[in-house]
Write an enzyme that holds these catalytic residues in place. Sequence first.
Site, mmCIF file in Angstrom:
data_model
loop_
_atom_site.group_PDB
_atom_site.id
_atom_site.type_symbol
_atom_site.label_atom_id
_atom_site.label_comp_id
_atom_site.label_asym_id
_atom_site.label_seq_id
_atom_site.Cartn_x
_atom_site.Cartn_y
_atom_site.Cartn_z
ATOM 1 N N ASP A 21 15.589 3.688 -6.014
ATOM 2 C CA ASP A 21 15.522 4.552 -4.835
ATOM 3 C C ASP A 21 15.453 6.014 -5.268
ATOM 4 O OD1 ASP A 21 16.015 5.974 -2.483
ATOM 5 O OD2 ASP A 21 18.164 5.496 -2.477
ATOM 6 N N ASP A 25 18.088 7.449 0.064
ATOM 7 C CA ASP A 25 18.515 6.868 1.345
ATOM 8 C C ASP A 25 19.113 5.470 1.191
ATOM 9 O OD1 ASP A 25 16.294 5.377 0.753
ATOM 10 O OD2 ASP A 25 15.234 5.761 2.638
ATOM 11 N N ASP A 29 12.036 2.640 -3.174
ATOM 12 C CA ASP A 29 10.777 3.198 -2.663
ATOM 13 C C ASP A 29 9.744 3.302 -3.789
ATOM 14 O OD1 ASP A 29 11.729 5.483 -4.089
ATOM 15 O OD2 ASP A 29 12.809 6.152 -2.298
ATOM 16 N N ASP A 190 0.825 -13.869 0.978
ATOM 17 C CA ASP A 190 2.006 -14.411 1.635
ATOM 18 C C ASP A 190 1.635 -15.623 2.498
ATOM 19 O OD1 ASP A 190 4.872 -13.816 2.248
ATOM 20 O OD2 ASP A 190 4.120 -13.678 4.295
ATOM 21 N N GLU A 243 0.832 -17.686 -2.415
ATOM 22 C CA GLU A 243 2.124 -18.344 -2.172
ATOM 23 C C GLU A 243 1.788 -19.615 -1.400
ATOM 24 O OE1 GLU A 243 6.453 -17.824 0.030
ATOM 25 O OE2 GLU A 243 4.632 -17.113 0.974
HETATM 26 C C1 GLC Z 1 7.015 -15.445 2.465
HETATM 27 C C2 GLC Z 1 7.824 -14.350 1.833
HETATM 28 C C3 GLC Z 1 9.130 -14.248 2.557
HETATM 29 C C4 GLC Z 1 8.858 -13.915 4.013
HETATM 30 C C5 GLC Z 1 7.920 -14.939 4.621
HETATM 31 C C6 GLC Z 1 7.373 -14.466 5.940
HETATM 32 O O1 GLC Z 1 7.565 -16.698 2.275
HETATM 33 O O2 GLC Z 1 7.965 -14.554 0.467
HETATM 34 O O3 GLC Z 1 9.985 -13.292 1.995
HETATM 35 O O4 GLC Z 1 10.049 -13.900 4.711
HETATM 36 O O5 GLC Z 1 6.803 -15.181 3.813
HETATM 37 O O6 GLC Z 1 6.476 -13.402 5.745
#
Ligand code: GLC
Length: 497
Positions: A21, A25, A29, A190, A243
């Site tokens: 950070d 805050d 970041d 994602d 993912e």
């Molecule tokens: C994926 C991400 C996770 C997030 C989810 C919804 O699994 O790794 O952190 O909460 O998608 O976007």
Amino acid sequence: MTSPWWRDAVVYEIYVRSFADASGDGVGDLPGVTGRLPYLAELGVDAVWLTPFYRSPMADGGYDVADYRDVDPSFGTLADFDALVTKAHELGLRVMIDIVPNHSSIEHPWFQEALRGVKRDRYLFRTETNNWQSVFGGPAWTRVADGSYYLHLFAPEQPDFNWRNPEVHAEFLDVLRFWLDRGVDGFRIDVANGLYKAEDLPDTTAGFVSGSPMSSRPEVHGVYREWRALVDGYPGERAFVGEVWTDTPEDLALYVRPDELHQSFNFAWLKAPWSADAFRAVIDKTLTEIAAPTWVLSNHDVVRHVTRYGEGSLTPSGGIDRAKAALLAMLALPGSAYLYQGEELGLPEVQEIPPDKRQDPTFFQTDGELPGRDGCRVPLPWSGSASPYGFGTGEPWLPQPSSWALLTAERQAADPASTLSFYKAALAWRRQIMAGDEIEWLAGPADTLFFRRGSVICVVNCGDVAVPLPEHKELVLATAPLVDDLLPPDGGAWLLA
Ligand code: GLC
């Protein structure tokens, strides 16, 4: 022909909120990341993956995106992002960023329009619901003022896009171009398997993956073909890692066909228990089914592996020893490896976070039944002997345990026997000695992994008795000092054949 950079890259996941950070805050970041890039170059990774830093109301830590083309003020500015990429490239590090195509934030202008009845077809609005549950708990449908409902596989603040609408395709291609033009080297996608839902949204009787709303549908592959064609038009081997949660490696393999994603996470490796048989089965399946293998042990969604492995070990240091041995195994395997920030410090899961400090929607949507993912997201300890441990100057957004005084990067950098020094040594050796796409299993005692790749033998002892090392010329690296050429339980080593 040399192989592309991503094929054997070690990629370090930066969960931006918890890395460093610079603004004071209490939340990590982009300038914080830039300031610590030399640490990562010295650690010896090839690339970083940044979790979402886009404009977001932070209902799910930034995985609820309100503007895909801007940086959230809490993380910095677009100029800060450009400075990060420039610095990373100067240091020889590639930069991958997270793209979130399954859903937006409720604050995204399209969803705001949809609420007003404008172009609702970009999302999944229905007058009747089905029985789908959100991954975070509770129904996957939320009612709006006019009585209709919208679908959200995650939090109510994360409405799912309708990928059957061509406008959604065009929009994401444009978002990808925006970041490719700014110099990113790749994207982590994602929920890559979830974009398409069965057309008539039927009820489900199944769990999270198999036959569930999240399960792969054939249409999704069209998206990745479009995306692949786009990045192939850019210079410099830009790459995608998905993912992808699937039931079988065969299904996973479909995502990494030559005209689709370059890679996908291999969650079977992360889910395998501490067992030589389990590891070996995953390794064999992966190497036979997947053209571009990857390996991962931890990320921002799962319990840190030091803690997972520690639970079954008989020794107090078992979690760390096993984590180091598993690292040796994954860094000795063909393919690329994904590390999660803090694993190089041997950080455990933080289990004692008071309820009033918790932030993960999973905790709240299950009324505290599931602790959620905050325990692996606690801000990193960089230096000093008390919180905030050099993370920044403000109070960190999640509390850091006092025991972390012993685990700071500063302290470990000065200690040749630390986990950090072990990671550095392993990554440096990997660059020098690992080569070839094949491994060969060697005969070994029960509950051990003994395999050879090129001139290197990797040994891991998952059993509870010490075992003799196979014949070798030289010891390269071991998780603990070896006595009489015996590999202790929970230990691992690299040897030169
Ligand atoms: C994926 C991400 C996770 C997030 C989810 C919804 O699994 O790794 O952190 O909460 O998608 O976007």
